[in-house]
Scaffold this active site. Structure first.
Site, PDB file in Angstrom:
ATOM      1  N   GLY A 153     -27.801 -60.954  36.132  1.00 37.80           N
ATOM      2  CA  GLY A 153     -26.313 -60.851  36.281  1.00 37.80           C
ATOM      3  C   GLY A 153     -25.313 -60.930  35.151  1.00 37.80           C
ATOM      4  N   THR A 203     -28.498 -54.550  40.276  1.00 35.78           N
ATOM      5  CA  THR A 203     -29.333 -55.611  40.432  1.00 35.78           C
ATOM      6  C   THR A 203     -29.670 -55.935  38.989  1.00 35.78           C
ATOM      7  OG1 THR A 203     -31.589 -56.287  41.234  1.00 35.78           O
ATOM      8  CG2 THR A 203     -31.019 -53.715  41.232  1.00 35.78           C
ATOM      9  N   GLY A 204     -30.354 -57.292  39.040  1.00 29.74           N
ATOM     10  CA  GLY A 204     -30.706 -57.616  37.721  1.00 29.74           C
ATOM     11  C   GLY A 204     -30.318 -58.840  37.336  1.00 29.74           C
ATOM     12  N   ARG A 252     -22.959 -71.487  39.493  1.00 31.91           N
ATOM     13  CA  ARG A 252     -22.928 -70.218  38.793  1.00 31.91           C
ATOM     14  C   ARG A 252     -22.753 -69.148  39.828  1.00 31.91           C
ATOM     15  NH1 ARG A 252     -26.711 -65.567  39.153  1.00 31.91           N
ATOM     16  NH2 ARG A 252     -26.962 -64.597  37.262  1.00 31.91           N
ATOM     17  N   THR A 287     -32.558 -59.417  44.340  1.00 29.67           N
ATOM     18  CA  THR A 287     -31.366 -59.079  44.857  1.00 29.67           C
ATOM     19  C   THR A 287     -31.538 -57.919  45.869  1.00 29.67           C
ATOM     20  OG1 THR A 287     -29.971 -59.878  42.973  1.00 29.67           O
ATOM     21  CG2 THR A 287     -28.869 -58.263  44.309  1.00 29.67           C
ATOM     22  N   ASP A 331     -23.430 -61.490  39.166  1.00 27.66           N
ATOM     23  CA  ASP A 331     -22.625 -60.015  39.390  1.00 27.66           C
ATOM     24  C   ASP A 331     -22.457 -59.514  40.747  1.00 27.66           C
ATOM     25  OD1 ASP A 331     -25.550 -59.698  38.918  1.00 27.66           O
ATOM     26  OD2 ASP A 331     -25.028 -57.720  39.575  1.00 27.66           O
TER      27      ASP A 331
HETATM   28  N1  GLY Z   1     -28.157 -59.863  40.027  1.00 25.51           N
HETATM   29  C1  GLY Z   1     -28.336 -61.098  40.499  1.00 25.51           C
HETATM   30  C2  GLY Z   1     -27.899 -62.285  39.945  1.00 25.51           C
HETATM   31  O1  GLY Z   1     -27.756 -62.368  38.724  1.00 25.51           O
HETATM   32  O2  GLY Z   1     -27.374 -63.035  40.493  1.00 25.51           O
END
Ligand code: GLY
Length: 307
Positions: free
Chosen positions: A230, A227-228, A204, A176, A207
Protein backbone atom coordinates in the site's frame (compact mmCIF):
# COMPACT_ATOMS: atom_id res chain seq x y z
CA UNK A 1 -22.58 3.12 -26.55
CA UNK A 2 -21.92 -0.63 -26.58
CA UNK A 3 -24.72 -2.25 -24.49
CA UNK A 4 -22.70 -5.03 -22.86
CA UNK A 5 -21.40 -5.61 -19.38
CA UNK A 6 -17.85 -6.33 -18.22
CA UNK A 7 -16.59 -7.46 -14.83
CA UNK A 8 -13.19 -8.14 -13.29
CA UNK A 9 -12.12 -9.36 -9.84
CA UNK A 10 -8.74 -9.85 -8.20
CA UNK A 11 -7.46 -11.69 -5.15
CA UNK A 12 -4.35 -9.65 -4.45
CA UNK A 13 -0.89 -9.15 -5.91
CA UNK A 14 1.93 -11.03 -4.23
CA UNK A 15 3.98 -14.18 -4.21
CA UNK A 16 1.09 -16.67 -3.77
CA UNK A 17 2.85 -19.84 -2.67
CA UNK A 18 -0.49 -21.52 -3.39
CA UNK A 19 0.27 -21.30 -7.10
CA UNK A 20 2.72 -24.20 -6.62
CA UNK A 21 0.08 -26.30 -4.85
CA UNK A 22 -2.42 -27.57 -7.43
CA UNK A 23 -5.17 -28.12 -4.86
CA UNK A 24 -4.91 -24.60 -3.40
CA UNK A 25 -4.47 -23.09 -6.86
CA UNK A 26 -7.74 -24.73 -7.87
CA UNK A 27 -9.48 -23.24 -4.83
CA UNK A 28 -8.37 -19.74 -5.87
CA UNK A 29 -9.52 -20.24 -9.44
CA UNK A 30 -12.85 -21.79 -8.38
CA UNK A 31 -13.52 -18.94 -5.99
CA UNK A 32 -12.80 -16.24 -8.56
CA UNK A 33 -14.96 -18.08 -11.10
CA UNK A 34 -17.87 -18.41 -8.68
CA UNK A 35 -17.67 -14.72 -7.73
CA UNK A 36 -17.60 -13.61 -11.36
CA UNK A 37 -20.69 -15.69 -12.15
CA UNK A 38 -22.49 -14.17 -9.15
CA UNK A 39 -21.60 -10.68 -10.37
CA UNK A 40 -22.66 -11.56 -13.88
CA UNK A 41 -26.17 -12.40 -12.63
CA UNK A 42 -26.54 -8.88 -11.22
CA UNK A 43 -25.29 -7.23 -14.41
CA UNK A 44 -27.35 -9.48 -16.71
CA UNK A 45 -30.50 -8.53 -14.84
CA UNK A 46 -29.79 -4.87 -15.45
CA UNK A 47 -28.25 -4.24 -12.03
CA UNK A 48 -25.89 -1.37 -11.34
CA UNK A 49 -22.12 -1.78 -11.63
CA UNK A 50 -21.83 -0.39 -8.08
CA UNK A 51 -24.03 -3.22 -6.72
CA UNK A 52 -22.14 -5.85 -8.71
CA UNK A 53 -18.71 -4.62 -7.56
CA UNK A 54 -19.86 -4.43 -3.93
CA UNK A 55 -21.39 -7.90 -4.06
CA UNK A 56 -18.31 -9.50 -5.65
CA UNK A 57 -16.05 -7.98 -3.01
CA UNK A 58 -18.37 -9.05 -0.19
CA UNK A 59 -18.20 -12.65 -1.49
CA UNK A 60 -14.39 -12.47 -1.58
CA UNK A 61 -14.41 -11.06 1.96
CA UNK A 62 -16.43 -14.10 3.04
CA UNK A 63 -13.85 -16.49 1.55
CA UNK A 64 -11.02 -17.10 4.06
CA UNK A 65 -8.59 -17.75 1.21
CA UNK A 66 -8.25 -14.00 0.77
CA UNK A 67 -6.85 -11.25 2.96
CA UNK A 68 -10.10 -9.34 3.46
CA UNK A 69 -13.01 -9.77 5.85
CA UNK A 70 -12.75 -13.29 7.27
CA UNK A 71 -9.16 -14.42 6.64
CA UNK A 72 -7.62 -10.95 7.07
CA UNK A 73 -4.03 -10.77 8.27
CA UNK A 74 -3.18 -9.76 11.83
CA UNK A 75 -1.45 -6.52 12.80
CA UNK A 76 1.42 -6.10 15.27
CA UNK A 77 -1.01 -6.46 18.18
CA UNK A 78 -2.43 -9.70 16.77
CA UNK A 79 -5.66 -7.92 15.85
CA UNK A 80 -7.49 -7.47 12.57
CA UNK A 81 -7.97 -3.96 11.20
CA UNK A 82 -9.52 -3.75 7.75
CA UNK A 83 -9.79 -1.12 5.02
CA UNK A 84 -12.34 -0.98 2.20
CA UNK A 85 -13.65 1.50 -0.34
CA UNK A 86 -15.92 1.75 -3.35
CA UNK A 87 -16.60 4.40 -5.97
CA UNK A 88 -19.44 5.13 -8.34
CA UNK A 89 -18.17 6.27 -11.74
CA UNK A 90 -21.50 7.88 -12.66
CA UNK A 91 -21.48 10.44 -9.85
CA UNK A 92 -17.89 10.18 -8.54
CA UNK A 93 -19.45 9.44 -5.15
CA UNK A 94 -17.24 7.33 -2.91
CA UNK A 95 -17.38 5.65 0.48
CA UNK A 96 -14.58 4.08 2.48
CA UNK A 97 -13.60 2.81 5.91
CA UNK A 98 -10.14 2.44 7.44
CA UNK A 99 -8.70 0.38 10.29
CA UNK A 100 -12.04 -1.18 11.25
CA UNK A 101 -12.06 -4.28 13.46
CA UNK A 102 -14.91 -6.76 13.99
CA UNK A 103 -16.94 -6.02 10.84
CA UNK A 104 -17.67 -9.08 8.68
CA UNK A 105 -17.99 -7.15 5.44
CA UNK A 106 -16.17 -3.80 5.48
CA UNK A 107 -17.21 -3.20 1.86
CA UNK A 108 -20.88 -3.16 2.95
CA UNK A 109 -20.01 -0.55 5.58
CA UNK A 110 -18.13 1.48 2.94
CA UNK A 111 -21.29 1.35 0.81
CA UNK A 112 -23.31 2.80 3.68
CA UNK A 113 -20.75 5.62 3.96
CA UNK A 114 -21.17 6.30 0.25
CA UNK A 115 -24.96 6.24 0.46
CA UNK A 116 -25.01 8.54 3.51
CA UNK A 117 -22.95 11.05 1.53
CA UNK A 118 -21.71 13.03 4.53
CA UNK A 119 -18.11 11.78 4.44
CA UNK A 120 -15.93 9.77 2.07
CA UNK A 121 -13.70 8.00 4.62
CA UNK A 122 -14.49 6.95 8.19
CA UNK A 123 -11.87 5.31 10.41
CA UNK A 124 -11.57 3.40 13.67
CA UNK A 125 -14.09 4.00 16.46
CA UNK A 126 -16.10 6.53 14.42
CA UNK A 127 -16.54 3.96 11.68
CA UNK A 128 -17.75 1.40 14.24
CA UNK A 129 -20.24 3.91 15.67
CA UNK A 130 -21.52 4.60 12.17
CA UNK A 131 -21.84 0.83 11.60
CA UNK A 132 -23.97 0.53 14.73
CA UNK A 133 -26.17 3.42 13.57
CA UNK A 134 -26.64 1.55 10.26
CA UNK A 135 -27.54 -1.68 12.04
CA UNK A 136 -24.38 -3.46 10.90
CA UNK A 137 -23.44 -5.74 13.81
CA UNK A 138 -19.96 -6.22 15.23
CA UNK A 139 -18.75 -9.81 15.08
CA UNK A 140 -16.40 -11.66 17.42
CA UNK A 141 -12.66 -11.57 16.70
CA UNK A 142 -12.73 -15.36 16.28
CA UNK A 143 -15.30 -15.05 13.49
CA UNK A 144 -12.67 -13.25 11.38
CA UNK A 145 -9.33 -14.74 12.49
CA UNK A 146 -8.50 -18.02 10.78
CA UNK A 147 -6.09 -20.68 12.04
CA UNK A 148 -3.82 -20.08 9.01
CA UNK A 149 -3.59 -16.32 9.68
CA UNK A 150 -2.86 -16.89 13.36
CA UNK A 151 -0.06 -19.30 12.38
CA UNK A 152 1.28 -16.87 9.78
CA UNK A 153 1.39 -14.08 12.38
CA UNK A 154 3.25 -16.28 14.87
CA UNK A 155 5.75 -17.26 12.14
CA UNK A 156 6.28 -13.67 11.05
CA UNK A 157 6.70 -12.41 14.61
CA UNK A 158 9.28 -15.15 15.21
CA UNK A 159 11.22 -14.25 12.09
CA UNK A 160 11.11 -10.57 12.95
CA UNK A 161 12.96 -11.34 16.18
CA UNK A 162 15.92 -12.82 14.24
CA UNK A 163 18.77 -10.34 13.62
CA UNK A 164 19.45 -11.33 10.01
CA UNK A 165 15.87 -12.04 8.92
CA UNK A 166 14.40 -9.94 6.13
CA UNK A 167 11.46 -7.76 7.19
CA UNK A 168 8.63 -10.28 6.74
CA UNK A 169 6.01 -7.63 6.18
CA UNK A 170 7.82 -6.84 2.91
CA UNK A 171 7.65 -10.36 1.51
CA UNK A 172 4.25 -11.80 2.43
CA UNK A 173 1.62 -11.90 -0.30
CA UNK A 174 -1.06 -9.24 -0.15
CA UNK A 175 -4.33 -11.07 -0.83
CA UNK A 176 -6.32 -7.84 -1.03
CA UNK A 177 -9.53 -8.25 -3.05
CA UNK A 178 -11.19 -6.00 -5.58
CA UNK A 179 -13.76 -5.74 -8.35
CA UNK A 180 -14.45 -3.38 -11.24
CA UNK A 181 -17.59 -3.43 -13.35
CA UNK A 182 -19.30 -1.84 -16.32
CA UNK A 183 -23.07 -2.35 -16.44
CA UNK A 184 -25.49 -2.45 -19.37
CA UNK A 185 -26.00 1.30 -19.09
CA UNK A 186 -22.28 1.97 -19.33
CA UNK A 187 -21.91 2.89 -15.66
CA UNK A 188 -18.56 2.05 -14.08
CA UNK A 189 -17.71 1.17 -10.47
CA UNK A 190 -14.72 0.01 -8.45
CA UNK A 191 -14.42 -1.66 -5.04
CA UNK A 192 -11.40 -2.77 -2.97
CA UNK A 193 -11.09 -4.44 0.45
CA UNK A 194 -8.18 -5.67 2.53
CA UNK A 195 -6.78 -6.71 5.87
CA UNK A 196 -3.61 -4.83 4.90
CA UNK A 197 -0.07 -6.07 5.55
CA UNK A 198 0.69 -8.82 8.04
CA UNK A 199 2.20 -7.45 11.26
CA UNK A 200 1.43 -3.86 10.17
CA UNK A 201 1.48 -1.11 12.80
CA UNK A 202 -1.80 -0.71 14.70
CA UNK A 203 -3.81 2.11 13.14
CA UNK A 204 -2.05 1.82 9.79
CA UNK A 205 -4.34 2.53 6.82
CA UNK A 206 -3.23 1.30 3.40
CA UNK A 207 -4.11 2.32 -0.14
CA UNK A 208 -7.30 0.26 -0.44
CA UNK A 209 -9.76 2.84 0.96
CA UNK A 210 -7.94 5.83 -0.55
CA UNK A 211 -9.60 7.23 -3.64
CA UNK A 212 -7.02 7.46 -6.42
CA UNK A 213 -4.58 5.08 -4.73
CA UNK A 214 -6.45 1.80 -4.18
CA UNK A 215 -9.44 2.50 -6.42
CA UNK A 216 -10.96 4.94 -8.86
CA UNK A 217 -14.02 5.02 -11.11
CA UNK A 218 -15.24 7.59 -13.61
CA UNK A 219 -17.73 6.81 -16.40
CA UNK A 220 -15.70 9.14 -18.61
CA UNK A 221 -12.63 6.92 -18.41
CA UNK A 222 -12.48 3.63 -16.49
CA UNK A 223 -12.78 1.80 -13.17
CA UNK A 224 -9.64 0.56 -11.37
CA UNK A 225 -9.01 -1.57 -8.29
CA UNK A 226 -5.39 -1.82 -7.13
CA UNK A 227 -3.53 -4.23 -4.89
CA UNK A 228 -0.08 -4.68 -3.44
CA UNK A 229 2.21 -2.91 -1.02
CA UNK A 230 0.00 0.00 0.00
CA UNK A 231 2.68 2.52 0.86
CA UNK A 232 4.17 2.18 -2.63
CA UNK A 233 0.78 2.36 -4.35
CA UNK A 234 -0.11 5.51 -2.43
CA UNK A 235 3.06 7.29 -3.52
CA UNK A 236 2.20 6.95 -7.22
CA UNK A 237 -1.60 7.12 -6.84
CA UNK A 238 -1.76 3.94 -8.88
CA UNK A 239 -5.51 3.84 -9.56
CA UNK A 240 -5.69 7.52 -10.53
CA UNK A 241 -2.56 7.21 -12.67
CA UNK A 242 -4.23 4.47 -14.72
CA UNK A 243 -7.56 6.34 -14.90
CA UNK A 244 -5.85 9.57 -15.92
CA UNK A 245 -3.98 7.75 -18.66
CA UNK A 246 -7.37 6.76 -20.11
CA UNK A 247 -8.87 10.21 -19.55
CA UNK A 248 -6.04 12.48 -20.66
CA UNK A 249 -3.81 10.33 -22.89
CA UNK A 250 -6.74 8.69 -24.64
CA UNK A 251 -5.39 5.19 -23.95
CA UNK A 252 -7.56 2.08 -23.71
CA UNK A 253 -7.50 -0.13 -20.60
CA UNK A 254 -4.56 -2.38 -21.67
CA UNK A 255 -2.34 0.56 -22.66
CA UNK A 256 -3.24 2.57 -19.56
CA UNK A 257 -2.51 -0.48 -17.41
CA UNK A 258 0.95 -0.86 -18.99
CA UNK A 259 1.55 2.83 -18.30
CA UNK A 260 0.48 2.56 -14.65
CA UNK A 261 2.49 -0.59 -13.96
CA UNK A 262 5.55 1.05 -15.52
CA UNK A 263 5.16 4.08 -13.23
CA UNK A 264 4.77 1.80 -10.21
CA UNK A 265 7.91 -0.15 -11.12
CA UNK A 266 10.10 2.74 -12.25
CA UNK A 267 9.22 5.41 -9.68
CA UNK A 268 8.99 3.42 -6.43
CA UNK A 269 10.12 -0.13 -7.30
CA UNK A 270 6.54 -0.91 -6.31
CA UNK A 271 5.17 -4.37 -5.65
CA UNK A 272 1.56 -4.49 -6.77
CA UNK A 273 -0.89 -4.48 -9.60
CA UNK A 274 -4.39 -3.56 -10.69
CA UNK A 275 -7.43 -4.49 -12.73
CA UNK A 276 -9.24 -2.06 -15.03
CA UNK A 277 -12.41 -1.90 -17.11
CA UNK A 278 -12.63 1.08 -19.44
CA UNK A 279 -15.73 2.87 -20.68
CA UNK A 280 -15.88 0.62 -23.77
CA UNK A 281 -15.84 -2.46 -21.55
CA UNK A 282 -12.27 -3.49 -22.35
CA UNK A 283 -10.55 -5.37 -19.52
CA UNK A 284 -6.92 -5.23 -18.45
CA UNK A 285 -4.77 -6.52 -15.61
CA UNK A 286 -1.14 -5.87 -14.77
CA UNK A 287 1.26 -6.48 -11.90
CA UNK A 288 4.90 -6.22 -10.94
CA UNK A 289 4.64 -9.14 -8.50
CA UNK A 290 5.07 -12.80 -9.47
CA UNK A 291 1.33 -13.42 -9.09
CA UNK A 292 -2.01 -11.66 -9.00
CA UNK A 293 -4.99 -14.04 -9.03
CA UNK A 294 -7.67 -12.39 -11.14
CA UNK A 295 -10.52 -13.10 -13.48
CA UNK A 296 -12.68 -11.31 -16.01
CA UNK A 297 -15.77 -11.33 -18.18
CA UNK A 298 -15.22 -8.99 -21.11
CA UNK A 299 -18.30 -7.63 -22.88
CA UNK A 300 -20.58 -10.42 -21.71
CA UNK A 301 -18.20 -13.22 -22.78
CA UNK A 302 -16.79 -16.27 -21.04
CA UNK A 303 -15.22 -16.25 -17.60
CA UNK A 304 -11.40 -16.29 -17.64
CA UNK A 305 -9.31 -16.73 -14.48
CA UNK A 306 -5.56 -16.63 -13.94
CA UNK A 307 -3.17 -16.91 -11.06
N1 GLY B 1 -2.86 -2.98 -0.66
C1 GLY B 1 -3.23 -3.36 0.63
C2 GLY B 1 -2.50 -2.68 1.69
O1 GLY B 1 -1.32 -2.40 1.55
O2 GLY B 1 -3.09 -2.39 2.69
Amino acid sequence: MDASYSLMVHGGAGVLAAADDPERARRYLDSLHRVLEAGRLILLQGGASLDAAEHCVALLEDDPLFNAGRGSVLNEDGEIEMDAGLMDGRTLAAGAVGAVPRIANPIRLARRVLDAGDAVLLVGPGALRFAAECGIPEVARDDLVTFERQQEWTRVRGRKAGPSSPDPSRIESSGTVGAVARDLQGRLAAATSTGGRVNKPAGRVGDSPLIGAGLYADDASCAVSATGHGEELMRVLLAATIANAVAYRDLDAPAAMDFGVQILRNRVSGRGGAICVDRQGRCAAGHTTPRMPHGWIERGGEVHCRL
